[in-house]
Design a protein around this motif. Sequence first.
Motif, PDB file in Angstrom:
ATOM      1  N   LEU A 122       0.721  -1.238  -0.065  1.00 20.18           N
ATOM      2  CA  LEU A 122       0.029   0.106  -0.006  1.00 20.18           C
ATOM      3  C   LEU A 122       0.771   1.175  -0.009  1.00 20.18           C
ATOM      4  N   GLY A 123       2.030   1.237   0.711  1.00 17.37           N
ATOM      5  CA  GLY A 123       2.941   2.475   0.807  1.00 17.37           C
ATOM      6  C   GLY A 123       4.016   2.475  -0.450  1.00 17.37           C
ATOM      7  N   LEU A 124       4.287   1.458  -1.385  1.00 15.38           N
ATOM      8  CA  LEU A 124       5.073   1.295  -2.363  1.00 15.38           C
ATOM      9  C   LEU A 124       4.969   2.372  -3.355  1.00 15.38           C
ATOM     10  N   TYR A 125       3.748   2.743  -3.883  1.00 13.08           N
ATOM     11  CA  TYR A 125       3.455   3.547  -5.099  1.00 13.08           C
ATOM     12  C   TYR A 125       2.178   4.306  -4.926  1.00 13.08           C
ATOM     13  N   GLN A 126       2.003   5.383  -5.179  1.00 12.05           N
ATOM     14  CA  GLN A 126       0.909   6.104  -5.105  1.00 12.05           C
ATOM     15  C   GLN A 126      -0.103   6.105  -6.207  1.00 12.05           C
ATOM     16  N   ALA A 127      -0.514   4.678  -6.382  1.00 12.03           N
ATOM     17  CA  ALA A 127      -1.320   4.576  -7.675  1.00 12.03           C
ATOM     18  C   ALA A 127      -2.507   3.740  -7.434  1.00 12.03           C
ATOM     19  N   LEU A 128      -3.809   3.741  -7.762  1.00 12.49           N
ATOM     20  CA  LEU A 128      -4.787   2.988  -7.381  1.00 12.49           C
ATOM     21  C   LEU A 128      -4.767   1.328  -7.783  1.00 12.49           C
ATOM     22  N   SER A 129      -3.842   1.283  -8.915  1.00 13.55           N
ATOM     23  CA  SER A 129      -3.858  -0.353  -9.332  1.00 13.55           C
ATOM     24  C   SER A 129      -2.932  -1.028  -8.320  1.00 13.55           C
ATOM     25  N   ILE A 130      -1.874  -0.428  -7.780  1.00 11.49           N
ATOM     26  CA  ILE A 130      -0.958  -1.009  -6.688  1.00 11.49           C
ATOM     27  C   ILE A 130      -1.749  -0.915  -5.381  1.00 11.49           C
ATOM     28  N   PHE A 131      -2.462  -0.016  -5.080  1.00 14.49           N
ATOM     29  CA  PHE A 131      -3.397  -0.156  -3.865  1.00 14.49           C
ATOM     30  C   PHE A 131      -4.439  -1.280  -3.820  1.00 14.49           C
ATOM     31  N   PHE A 132      -5.127  -1.451  -5.126  1.00 14.81           N
ATOM     32  CA  PHE A 132      -5.827  -2.587  -5.389  1.00 14.81           C
ATOM     33  C   PHE A 132      -5.152  -3.974  -4.920  1.00 14.81           C
ATOM     34  N   ILE A 133      -3.982  -4.152  -5.671  1.00 19.31           N
ATOM     35  CA  ILE A 133      -3.255  -5.455  -5.186  1.00 19.31           C
ATOM     36  C   ILE A 133      -3.138  -5.368  -4.034  1.00 19.31           C
ATOM     37  N   GLY A 134      -2.455  -4.583  -3.123  1.00 18.31           N
ATOM     38  CA  GLY A 134      -2.211  -4.767  -1.571  1.00 18.31           C
ATOM     39  C   GLY A 134      -3.406  -4.807  -0.729  1.00 18.31           C
ATOM     40  N   ARG A 135      -4.551  -4.401  -1.383  1.00 24.45           N
ATOM     41  CA  ARG A 135      -5.961  -4.649  -0.480  1.00 24.45           C
ATOM     42  C   ARG A 135      -6.478  -6.092  -0.789  1.00 24.45           C
ATOM     43  N   PHE A 136      -6.162  -6.381  -2.074  1.00 20.92           N
ATOM     44  CA  PHE A 136      -6.584  -8.012  -2.597  1.00 20.92           C
ATOM     45  C   PHE A 136      -5.788  -9.092  -1.801  1.00 20.92           C
ATOM     46  N   VAL A 137      -4.509  -8.770  -1.327  1.00 24.22           N
ATOM     47  CA  VAL A 137      -3.721  -9.499  -0.727  1.00 24.22           C
ATOM     48  C   VAL A 137      -4.114  -9.616   0.872  1.00 24.22           C
ATOM     49  N   LEU A 138      -4.483  -8.362   1.303  1.00 22.13           N
ATOM     50  CA  LEU A 138      -5.036  -8.122   2.426  1.00 22.13           C
ATOM     51  C   LEU A 138      -6.350  -9.073   2.711  1.00 22.13           C
ATOM     52  N   GLY A 139      -7.349  -8.898   1.738  1.00 25.66           N
ATOM     53  CA  GLY A 139      -8.635  -9.384   1.705  1.00 25.66           C
ATOM     54  C   GLY A 139      -8.492 -11.123   1.831  1.00 25.66           C
ATOM     55  N   CYS A 140      -7.696 -11.618   1.164  1.00 24.46           N
ATOM     56  CA  CYS A 140      -7.379 -13.073   0.895  1.00 24.46           C
ATOM     57  C   CYS A 140      -6.805 -13.712   2.384  1.00 24.46           C
ATOM     58  N   PHE A 141      -5.758 -12.850   2.828  1.00 25.77           N
ATOM     59  CA  PHE A 141      -4.912 -13.520   3.944  1.00 25.77           C
ATOM     60  C   PHE A 141      -5.019 -12.652   5.247  1.00 25.77           C
ATOM     61  N   LYS A 142      -5.983 -11.835   5.482  1.00 24.53           N
ATOM     62  CA  LYS A 142      -6.014 -11.208   6.800  1.00 24.53           C
ATOM     63  C   LYS A 142      -6.867 -12.141   7.922  1.00 24.53           C
ATOM     64  N   HIS A 143      -6.405 -13.187   8.135  1.00 27.85           N
ATOM     65  CA  HIS A 143      -7.557 -13.892   9.044  1.00 27.85           C
ATOM     66  C   HIS A 143      -6.737 -14.320  10.340  1.00 27.85           C
ATOM     67  N   SER A 144      -5.740 -13.689  10.629  1.00 25.04           N
ATOM     68  CA  SER A 144      -4.603 -14.151  11.835  1.00 25.04           C
ATOM     69  C   SER A 144      -5.595 -13.918  13.035  1.00 25.04           C
ATOM     70  N   GLN A 145      -6.402 -13.161  13.178  1.00 26.09           N
ATOM     71  CA  GLN A 145      -7.009 -13.133  14.688  1.00 26.09           C
ATOM     72  C   GLN A 145      -7.909 -14.454  14.743  1.00 26.09           C
ATOM     73  N   THR A 146      -8.563 -14.925  13.632  1.00 23.42           N
ATOM     74  CA  THR A 146      -9.347 -16.120  13.711  1.00 23.42           C
ATOM     75  C   THR A 146      -8.533 -17.092  14.206  1.00 23.42           C
ATOM     76  N   ILE A 147      -7.324 -17.401  13.425  1.00 24.00           N
ATOM     77  CA  ILE A 147      -6.518 -18.759  13.663  1.00 24.00           C
ATOM     78  C   ILE A 147      -5.856 -18.469  15.044  1.00 24.00           C
ATOM     79  N   CYS A 148      -5.524 -17.358  15.436  1.00 21.07           N
ATOM     80  CA  CYS A 148      -5.050 -17.126  16.922  1.00 21.07           C
ATOM     81  C   CYS A 148      -6.095 -17.768  17.830  1.00 21.07           C
ATOM     82  N   LYS A 149      -7.236 -17.306  17.714  1.00 19.25           N
ATOM     83  CA  LYS A 149      -8.435 -17.677  18.597  1.00 19.25           C
ATOM     84  C   LYS A 149      -8.139 -19.298  18.514  1.00 19.25           C
ATOM     85  N   ALA A 150      -8.045 -19.649  17.341  1.00 14.12           N
ATOM     86  CA  ALA A 150      -8.137 -21.394  17.201  1.00 14.12           C
ATOM     87  C   ALA A 150      -7.017 -22.131  18.194  1.00 14.12           C
TER      88      ALA A 150
END
Length: 428
Positions: A97-125
């Motif tokens: 998200l902080g590499l380059y000020q462009a919507l395309s790069i921002f979308f890639i970062g958000r895509f990665v986060l949407g797919c893998f930001k599940h650490s809270q649930t795994i920690c609870k497990a």
Amino acid sequence: MSDLRPRKENDQNKNLRHIFYLSGFLDLLGVSMIMPLIQPQIIDMGASPTVAGILGSVYGGLQLFSSPVVGHWSDSAGRRYCLYMCLLLTAVGYTTLGLYQALSIFFIGRFVLGCFKHSQTICKALLADSVSPEYQAEVIGNFNSFSSIGFIVGPICGGHLAETQWGFSLVAFTAGFVFLLNSAVVWWVVPPDTQVTHHEDSAEGPLHRSDTSFSLKKLNSDEINFSFDKLIKSFREFDWVQLWDLFLIKFLAGFSVIIFRTNFSMVLRQKFVASPKTMGYMTSYSGIVSTLSGFVVGKITRRYNNTARLFLHVTILQAVALLCLSLTPSITLLICFLTPLGLVTSVSRVSGTTLTIQRSGNTALGSVMGLSQSVMAIARMIAPFLAGLAQEISVDGASYISVVAAALSVAIMVVRPQDPVSRKLKTS
């Protein structure tokens, strides 16, 4: 010697739990540093509020679709490895998200986060795996408390960093570093293939993965519960004739708060010309109010002997608080009205869940609760998009929608009382 072994193993589990508490703190610390700044940053890159809302909805949708996949992955590959990879890939996402000020790069970062930001649930497990079933609620509660501290501290740190020369990029890199540090802690400190350790005389016996999944469902973890198969099954088994009004009320009341909070950063920036530092302090204040409200919810609910009346009263207060927040002309008054909103929403969640149990009885309770969580997960997915559309018309557009949604939920409760006794009298 044999008497000391269970105690030693229990001490080892206790140390592991402290590591998971630290992981939960770092997790929400990194998230909350950057969360209030994401929507304003998208607008700064030239996107319209609608596009910003679409990006938010895409993130929510990816979370829903990817959570069952990550859940199966953790069962097959091991939760420690899955947690490590999710934290590492989350670090990559935030750094992107902080590499380059462009919507395309921002979308890639958000895509990665949407797919893998599940650490809270795994920690609870993992936490649930480390204790016997009777202590699972306690350790999850402790985990949530430590995580909440991170959510209080993070926005302040992010707001101060955003006002430096590097601005949003520095915040994104710092959030990425926090998750990288978190992944290193998990990799080096948590032993591979962490085993469940209980006292040998435990009446419950060893805890298996299926037991953990069940316990997390009881703890209302949306990520581990949601799947479209379960949603369709719940729709088929649901008694729409008797419960449609309650679910519509809960959807509208919950949606009203979700859409307000979705647009909160933009209201602070555009309406009150708030700096990133101010936005950070306001977000932290909301976190403090929500955390402290948890300590008084029990006392409030015990004072009412009628859950339906309590739910009606707190929803009325919620609608009034949202209306005042929409019309307030100053940040000082905004802070004043944020306090009751945090309290009533905490009470509303508890009373709404209790009322659902009362109305459904013992018939298909699991399906009813599962459908309730699925519907609210969908609400969290569509709220950013609707908030973006409303903001095209007015900066307070999303706030006005929140007021209307809360008022509609109150109107339905007045027309169709939710107290089981009152409903029987009205029917007869």
